[in-house]
Design a protein around this motif. Structure first.
Motif, PDB file in Angstrom:
ATOM      1  N   ALA A 242     -69.016 -13.715  11.448  1.00 10.58           N
ATOM      2  CA  ALA A 242     -69.747 -14.062  10.314  1.00 10.58           C
ATOM      3  C   ALA A 242     -71.162 -14.415  10.372  1.00 10.58           C
TER       4      ALA A 242
ATOM      5  N   LEU B   1     -73.546 -11.244  10.329  1.00  7.57           N
ATOM      6  CA  LEU B   1     -73.523 -10.653   9.203  1.00  7.57           C
ATOM      7  C   LEU B   1     -74.859 -10.720   8.337  1.00  7.57           C
TER       8      LEU B   1
ATOM      9  N   GLU C 288     -77.387  -8.985   4.686  1.00  7.23           N
ATOM     10  CA  GLU C 288     -77.091  -8.297   3.315  1.00  7.23           C
ATOM     11  C   GLU C 288     -77.284  -6.773   3.587  1.00  7.23           C
TER      12      GLU C 288
ATOM     13  N   THR D 298     -75.191  -5.423   6.037  1.00  9.18           N
ATOM     14  CA  THR D 298     -74.025  -5.188   7.142  1.00  9.18           C
ATOM     15  C   THR D 298     -73.138  -4.296   6.037  1.00  9.18           C
TER      16      THR D 298
ATOM     17  N   LEU E 257     -62.506 -11.527   5.779  1.00  7.40           N
ATOM     18  CA  LEU E 257     -63.912 -11.325   5.622  1.00  7.40           C
ATOM     19  C   LEU E 257     -64.451 -10.087   5.188  1.00  7.40           C
TER      20      LEU E 257
ATOM     21  N   ASN F 154     -63.831 -10.283   1.353  1.00  5.23           N
ATOM     22  CA  ASN F 154     -65.001 -11.315   0.606  1.00  5.23           C
ATOM     23  C   ASN F 154     -66.473 -10.860   0.765  1.00  5.23           C
ATOM     24  N   ARG F 155     -66.720 -10.269   1.813  1.00  7.35           N
ATOM     25  CA  ARG F 155     -68.186  -9.655   1.966  1.00  7.35           C
ATOM     26  C   ARG F 155     -68.420  -8.262   1.391  1.00  7.35           C
ATOM     27  N   ASP F 156     -67.406  -7.572   1.063  1.00 11.28           N
ATOM     28  CA  ASP F 156     -67.629  -6.124   0.523  1.00 11.28           C
ATOM     29  C   ASP F 156     -67.679  -5.353   1.666  1.00 11.28           C
TER      30      ASP F 156
END
Length: 394
Positions: A155, A158, A160, A162, A189, A192-194
């Protein structure tokens, strides 16, 4: 799909080690080669029969770019069984080895500048292919957690930019097997973070002790829509030279892979396709079981020898076909503490007649990879020599 720019990338550490082994082969001591990422084995009878039948039947023409429909249907049944989910043939692409499946994945997913999280140590092809696709590898160290990444470390890496996370379990080179909780956390993860998950499970057949292999789409079914599963038969059937693999992914990804693959290799080798199809249709699992027992036995032989190392902890070797040694505690004993794994590899080749792969090939200057896929008598000889030399260093 965007046009790509090819960037510079490193050569294979395994290939370098093999070249050194060949160079030393004329020395007085026979070189034991522990570098190869393959398994010593006879062919499965179904593979041989399938190939011979195809040749006798005059099979020599193109197939569909993504492989024969019969093969893709059989692979869909296999992936469905492995994951406990239903997969269709239009979600499957047969490829020229799992390496091409990985190449396809990076090329269709990444735009220039996109970042990909890769746990370190890593199989060198992961980072090289990201660079080829114009992306940027972002490495997450795992040494302090038995070579399994911590979700908080992933996390923290990561940004923007990634785009994807590489998950390789059982892992090459470390032999680490990702546990259920780790895979669950990575899947959530990604959701949630696409992010995409590139899930390399080429060593899934070889897991030892109380450890178990879990396909990430089985752990968290919701991650399937953003996962590319990569597998092949180089390891599970000891078919490295036949170059036949596959990927399973959402249909839109497979459609993009078709467009790409039509301009790279086109269809995979047709004889290899027929051979694997014959095995998938008529194999009874005996060959895979035999390989698994063979590797489990070699692993036990190797661990029994490596436990006698004085400054180097015995490897966990939870899965796969490699022992991975942590040389960090050995370093002060060699060349005034300034050595890297490259120096250790050179010394082992010269003093023990043993060829190994330096961890620098995998982003780890203090690691050493040893294959136990070779015949057991050679493995015993090679590891005994290696232990004797490393234990002699003061």
């Amino acid at each position: 799909m965007l046009a790509r720019r090819t960037s510079s990338f490193g050569s294979s550490g395994t290939a370098t080690a093999r070249a050194a082994a060949r160079q030393a082969a004329h020395s007085r001591q026979e070189v034991i080669d522990l570098t190869a990422g393959e398994i010593w084995s006879e062919l499965a009878p179904t593979i041989r029969e399938g190939a011979i039948n195809a040749i006798n039947n005059g099979v020599n023409r193109y197939t569909d770019t993504l492989g024969m429909m019969e093969l893709r249907e059989a692979l869909a049944r296999k992936v469905s069984f492995d994951t406990g989910q239903t997969w269709r043939a239009d979600e499957i692409a047969a490829t020229t080895g799992a390496k091409q499946a990985l190449f396809n994945a990076t090329m269709v997913l990444l735009n220039p500048g996109d970042e990909v999280i890769i746990p370190c140590p890593y199989w060198t092809t992961f980072s090289a292919q990201v660079v080829i696709a114009g992306g940027k590898p972002v490495f997450v160290d795992t040494r302090s957690n038995a070579y399994v990444p911590r979700i908080q470390d992933i996390a923290a890496a990561l940004t923007e930019k990634t785009r994807a996370i590489v998950v390789n379990t059982p892992a090459n080179p470390s032999g680490a097997v990702y546990d259920f909780d780790t895979l669950t956390a990575i899947a959530h993860l990604a959701i949630n973070r696409d992010l995409w998950v590139i899930f390399d499970e080429c060593y899934a057949n070889f897991v030892y002790g109380h450890h178990a292999h879990h396909p990430i789409v089985s752990v968290v079914p919701e991650v399937r829509s953003r996962t590319i599963i990569v597998n092949g038969f180089s390891k599970s059937l000891a078919l490295t030279g036949w170059r036949i693999g596959y990927l399973a992914a959402p249909k839109e990804v497979v459609d993009a892979v078709r467009a790409l693959q039509s301009h790279t290799t086109s269809n995979p080798n047709v004889i290899a396709q027929h051979a694997v199809l014959a095995h998938l249709e008529r194999g009874d699992g005996c060959h895979e079981s035999k390989l698994g027992l063979q590797l489990a036995s070699s692993r036990q032989i190797g661990l029994g020898i490596l436990y006698s190392l004085r400054r180097i902890p015995a490897p966990r070797a939870q899965g796969g076909i490699y022992f991975y040694l942590d040389l960090s505690k050995l370093r002060p004993a060699f060349k005034n503490g300034q050595a890297s794994a490259d120096d250790v590899v050179t010394s082992l080749l010269a003093d023990a007649g043993v060829a190994a792969v330096s961890g620098t090939a995998f982003g780890d200057p203090l690691g050493l990879r040893l294959s136990y896929g070779i015949p057991p008598e050679q493995l015993q000889t090679g590891l005994t020599r290696l232990v004797d030399v490393l234990n002699s260093w003061k």
